[in-house]
Scaffold this motif. Structure first.
Motif, PDB file in Angstrom:
ATOM      1  N   ALA A  87       0.963  -1.333   0.016  1.00  0.00           N
ATOM      2  CA  ALA A  87      -0.097  -0.046  -0.092  1.00  0.00           C
ATOM      3  C   ALA A  87       0.878   1.231   0.105  1.00  0.00           C
ATOM      4  CB  ALA A  87      -0.851   0.063   1.229  1.00  0.00           C
ATOM      5  N   ALA A  88       1.910   1.340   0.796  1.00  0.00           N
ATOM      6  CA  ALA A  88       2.825   2.486   0.674  1.00  0.00           C
ATOM      7  C   ALA A  88       3.691   2.605  -0.530  1.00  0.00           C
ATOM      8  CB  ALA A  88       4.054   2.258   1.798  1.00  0.00           C
ATOM      9  N   LEU A  89       3.894   1.445  -1.281  1.00  0.00           N
ATOM     10  CA  LEU A  89       4.441   1.813  -2.533  1.00  0.00           C
ATOM     11  C   LEU A  89       3.561   2.277  -3.666  1.00  0.00           C
ATOM     12  CD1 LEU A  89       6.450  -1.688  -2.731  1.00  0.00           C
ATOM     13  CD2 LEU A  89       7.455   0.744  -2.861  1.00  0.00           C
ATOM     14  N   GLU A  90       2.082   1.990  -3.435  1.00  0.00           N
ATOM     15  CA  GLU A  90       1.114   2.101  -4.428  1.00  0.00           C
ATOM     16  C   GLU A  90       0.614   3.838  -3.799  1.00  0.00           C
ATOM     17  OE1 GLU A  90      -1.677  -0.627  -3.765  1.00  0.00           O
ATOM     18  OE2 GLU A  90      -0.971  -1.979  -5.485  1.00  0.00           O
ATOM     19  N   ARG A  91       0.869   4.253  -3.062  1.00  0.00           N
ATOM     20  CA  ARG A  91       1.076   5.822  -2.595  1.00  0.00           C
ATOM     21  C   ARG A  91       2.042   6.623  -3.014  1.00  0.00           C
ATOM     22  NH1 ARG A  91      -0.779   3.337   2.340  1.00  0.00           N
ATOM     23  NH2 ARG A  91       0.862   4.154   3.263  1.00  0.00           N
ATOM     24  N   GLY A  92       3.186   5.838  -3.235  1.00  0.00           N
ATOM     25  CA  GLY A  92       4.231   6.689  -3.526  1.00  0.00           C
ATOM     26  C   GLY A  92       4.408   7.826  -4.772  1.00  0.00           C
ATOM     27  N   SER A  93       5.174   8.462  -4.540  1.00  0.00           N
ATOM     28  CA  SER A  93       5.305   9.649  -5.833  1.00  0.00           C
ATOM     29  C   SER A  93       5.707   8.877  -6.988  1.00  0.00           C
ATOM     30  CB  SER A  93       6.285  10.861  -5.604  1.00  0.00           C
ATOM     31  OG  SER A  93       7.672  10.247  -5.311  1.00  0.00           O
ATOM     32  N   ARG A  94       6.277   7.975  -7.275  1.00  0.00           N
ATOM     33  CA  ARG A  94       6.781   7.241  -8.124  1.00  0.00           C
ATOM     34  C   ARG A  94       6.254   5.461  -7.861  1.00  0.00           C
ATOM     35  NH1 ARG A  94       7.162   4.099 -12.287  1.00  0.00           N
ATOM     36  NH2 ARG A  94       8.570   4.245 -13.618  1.00  0.00           N
ATOM     37  N   ILE A  95       5.235   5.273  -8.509  1.00  0.00           N
ATOM     38  CA  ILE A  95       4.398   4.033  -8.453  1.00  0.00           C
ATOM     39  C   ILE A  95       5.310   2.797  -9.302  1.00  0.00           C
ATOM     40  CG2 ILE A  95       2.559   2.654  -8.538  1.00  0.00           C
ATOM     41  CD1 ILE A  95       0.920   5.029  -8.005  1.00  0.00           C
ATOM     42  N   PRO A  96       5.581   1.966  -8.675  1.00  0.00           N
ATOM     43  CA  PRO A  96       6.461   1.160  -9.473  1.00  0.00           C
ATOM     44  C   PRO A  96       5.685   0.370 -10.574  1.00  0.00           C
ATOM     45  CG  PRO A  96       6.808   0.472  -7.063  1.00  0.00           C
ATOM     46  CD  PRO A  96       5.689   1.482  -7.173  1.00  0.00           C
ATOM     47  N   ASP A  97       6.391   0.024 -11.611  1.00  0.00           N
ATOM     48  CA  ASP A  97       5.443  -0.784 -12.861  1.00  0.00           C
ATOM     49  C   ASP A  97       5.243  -1.959 -12.342  1.00  0.00           C
ATOM     50  OD1 ASP A  97       5.851   1.667 -14.823  1.00  0.00           O
ATOM     51  OD2 ASP A  97       8.027   1.191 -14.421  1.00  0.00           O
ATOM     52  N   GLN A  98       6.002  -2.715 -11.514  1.00  0.00           N
ATOM     53  CA  GLN A  98       5.768  -3.857 -11.016  1.00  0.00           C
ATOM     54  C   GLN A  98       6.264  -4.251  -9.547  1.00  0.00           C
ATOM     55  OE1 GLN A  98       8.948  -6.448 -12.726  1.00  0.00           O
ATOM     56  NE2 GLN A  98       7.544  -8.224 -12.530  1.00  0.00           N
ATOM     57  N   ILE A  99       5.470  -4.592  -8.866  1.00  0.00           N
ATOM     58  CA  ILE A  99       5.753  -5.112  -7.415  1.00  0.00           C
ATOM     59  C   ILE A  99       5.630  -6.436  -7.127  1.00  0.00           C
ATOM     60  CG2 ILE A  99       4.783  -4.722  -5.058  1.00  0.00           C
ATOM     61  CD1 ILE A  99       3.464  -2.523  -5.667  1.00  0.00           C
ATOM     62  N   ILE A 100       6.676  -6.994  -6.686  1.00  0.00           N
ATOM     63  CA  ILE A 100       6.707  -8.475  -6.343  1.00  0.00           C
ATOM     64  C   ILE A 100       6.767  -8.752  -4.971  1.00  0.00           C
ATOM     65  CG2 ILE A 100       8.359 -10.469  -7.100  1.00  0.00           C
ATOM     66  CD1 ILE A 100       9.368  -8.901  -9.223  1.00  0.00           C
ATOM     67  N   VAL A 101       5.929  -9.484  -4.261  1.00  0.00           N
ATOM     68  CA  VAL A 101       5.772  -9.736  -3.112  1.00  0.00           C
ATOM     69  C   VAL A 101       6.371 -11.130  -2.923  1.00  0.00           C
ATOM     70  CG1 VAL A 101       4.406 -10.358  -1.135  1.00  0.00           C
ATOM     71  CG2 VAL A 101       3.808  -8.334  -2.628  1.00  0.00           C
ATOM     72  N   VAL A 102       7.696 -11.468  -2.054  1.00  0.00           N
ATOM     73  CA  VAL A 102       8.105 -12.642  -1.883  1.00  0.00           C
ATOM     74  C   VAL A 102       7.613 -13.089  -0.257  1.00  0.00           C
ATOM     75  CG1 VAL A 102      10.220 -13.972  -1.481  1.00  0.00           C
ATOM     76  CG2 VAL A 102      10.150 -12.021  -3.229  1.00  0.00           C
ATOM     77  N   ASP A 103       6.740 -13.889  -0.204  1.00  0.00           N
ATOM     78  CA  ASP A 103       6.290 -14.453   1.012  1.00  0.00           C
ATOM     79  C   ASP A 103       7.041 -15.762   1.411  1.00  0.00           C
ATOM     80  OD1 ASP A 103       4.590 -14.499   2.952  1.00  0.00           O
ATOM     81  OD2 ASP A 103       2.785 -15.130   2.157  1.00  0.00           O
ATOM     82  N   VAL A 104       7.847 -15.513   2.438  1.00  0.00           N
ATOM     83  CA  VAL A 104       8.787 -16.506   3.105  1.00  0.00           C
ATOM     84  C   VAL A 104       7.937 -17.343   4.003  1.00  0.00           C
ATOM     85  CG1 VAL A 104      10.949 -16.979   3.925  1.00  0.00           C
ATOM     86  CG2 VAL A 104      10.572 -15.068   2.274  1.00  0.00           C
ATOM     87  N   ASP A 105       8.071 -18.688   3.694  1.00  0.00           N
ATOM     88  CA  ASP A 105       7.617 -19.702   4.808  1.00  0.00           C
ATOM     89  C   ASP A 105       6.339 -19.221   5.404  1.00  0.00           C
ATOM     90  OD1 ASP A 105       7.696 -22.012   5.938  1.00  0.00           O
ATOM     91  OD2 ASP A 105       8.687 -21.316   7.560  1.00  0.00           O
ATOM     92  N   PRO A 106       5.138 -18.869   4.704  1.00  0.00           N
ATOM     93  CA  PRO A 106       3.813 -18.209   5.013  1.00  0.00           C
ATOM     94  C   PRO A 106       2.985 -19.408   5.883  1.00  0.00           C
ATOM     95  CG  PRO A 106       3.670 -18.764   2.613  1.00  0.00           C
ATOM     96  CD  PRO A 106       4.928 -19.123   3.012  1.00  0.00           C
ATOM     97  N   THR A 107       2.638 -18.927   7.169  1.00  0.00           N
ATOM     98  CA  THR A 107       1.607 -19.723   7.723  1.00  0.00           C
ATOM     99  C   THR A 107       0.111 -19.318   7.709  1.00  0.00           C
ATOM    100  OG1 THR A 107       2.001 -18.276   9.620  1.00  0.00           O
ATOM    101  CG2 THR A 107       3.343 -20.020   9.703  1.00  0.00           C
ATOM    102  N   ASP A 108       0.162 -17.891   7.297  1.00  0.00           N
ATOM    103  CA  ASP A 108      -1.034 -17.269   6.843  1.00  0.00           C
ATOM    104  C   ASP A 108      -0.792 -16.518   5.603  1.00  0.00           C
ATOM    105  OD1 ASP A 108      -3.718 -15.854   6.701  1.00  0.00           O
ATOM    106  OD2 ASP A 108      -3.013 -14.372   8.118  1.00  0.00           O
ATOM    107  N   PRO A 109      -0.948 -17.254   4.569  1.00  0.00           N
ATOM    108  CA  PRO A 109      -0.309 -16.515   3.092  1.00  0.00           C
ATOM    109  C   PRO A 109      -0.937 -15.014   2.758  1.00  0.00           C
ATOM    110  CG  PRO A 109      -1.235 -19.002   2.965  1.00  0.00           C
ATOM    111  CD  PRO A 109      -1.514 -18.376   4.372  1.00  0.00           C
ATOM    112  N   PHE A 110      -0.187 -14.626   1.954  1.00  0.00           N
ATOM    113  CA  PHE A 110      -0.467 -13.198   1.615  1.00  0.00           C
ATOM    114  C   PHE A 110      -1.215 -13.445   0.456  1.00  0.00           C
ATOM    115  CE2 PHE A 110       0.438  -9.752  -1.681  1.00  0.00           C
ATOM    116  CZ  PHE A 110       0.118  -8.645  -0.762  1.00  0.00           C
ATOM    117  N   GLU A 111      -2.574 -12.595   0.085  1.00  0.00           N
ATOM    118  CA  GLU A 111      -3.222 -12.569  -0.894  1.00  0.00           C
ATOM    119  C   GLU A 111      -3.169 -11.715  -1.801  1.00  0.00           C
ATOM    120  OE1 GLU A 111      -7.285 -13.844   0.113  1.00  0.00           O
ATOM    121  OE2 GLU A 111      -6.545 -15.176   1.757  1.00  0.00           O
ATOM    122  N   VAL A 112      -2.959 -11.862  -3.058  1.00  0.00           N
ATOM    123  CA  VAL A 112      -2.891 -10.816  -4.018  1.00  0.00           C
ATOM    124  C   VAL A 112      -4.185 -10.542  -4.655  1.00  0.00           C
ATOM    125  CG1 VAL A 112      -2.104 -10.533  -6.378  1.00  0.00           C
ATOM    126  CG2 VAL A 112      -0.747 -11.734  -4.978  1.00  0.00           C
TER     127      VAL A 112
END
Length: 84
Positions: free
Chosen positions: A34-59
């Protein structure tokens, strides 16, 4: 949001990618994206690396890619896997 920040730098061929690594903290990953998406230069691509998730990140955003890593290979290895 006013205008489209993705247009900043649109006159050149530069692309911006961000890799966000998290270990068993999906809420913190959501805050980081969310912080990246609010920035002054929004990335063209955001890659989330979820390491050993017990409660997986949902895209929920099509601009976000998810890489899931089993175990805990360490930060550098997780970044490398996200960039691959």
């Amino acid at each position: 949001m006013v205008g489209d920040e993705r247009a900043l730098g649109a006159g050149d061929d530069a692309r911006l990618s961000a890799i966000v690594v998290g270990y068993r903290q999906p809420a913190l990953l959501r805050e980081a994206v969310a912080a990246l998406e609010r920035g002054s230069r929004i990335p063209d691509q955001i890659i989330v690396v979820d390491v050993d998730p017990t409660d997986p990140f949902e895209v929920t955003d099509t601009a976000v890619s998810l890489v899931t890593v089993k175990g805990n290979p360490g930060y550098a290895s997780a970044c490398t896997q996200g960039a691959a």
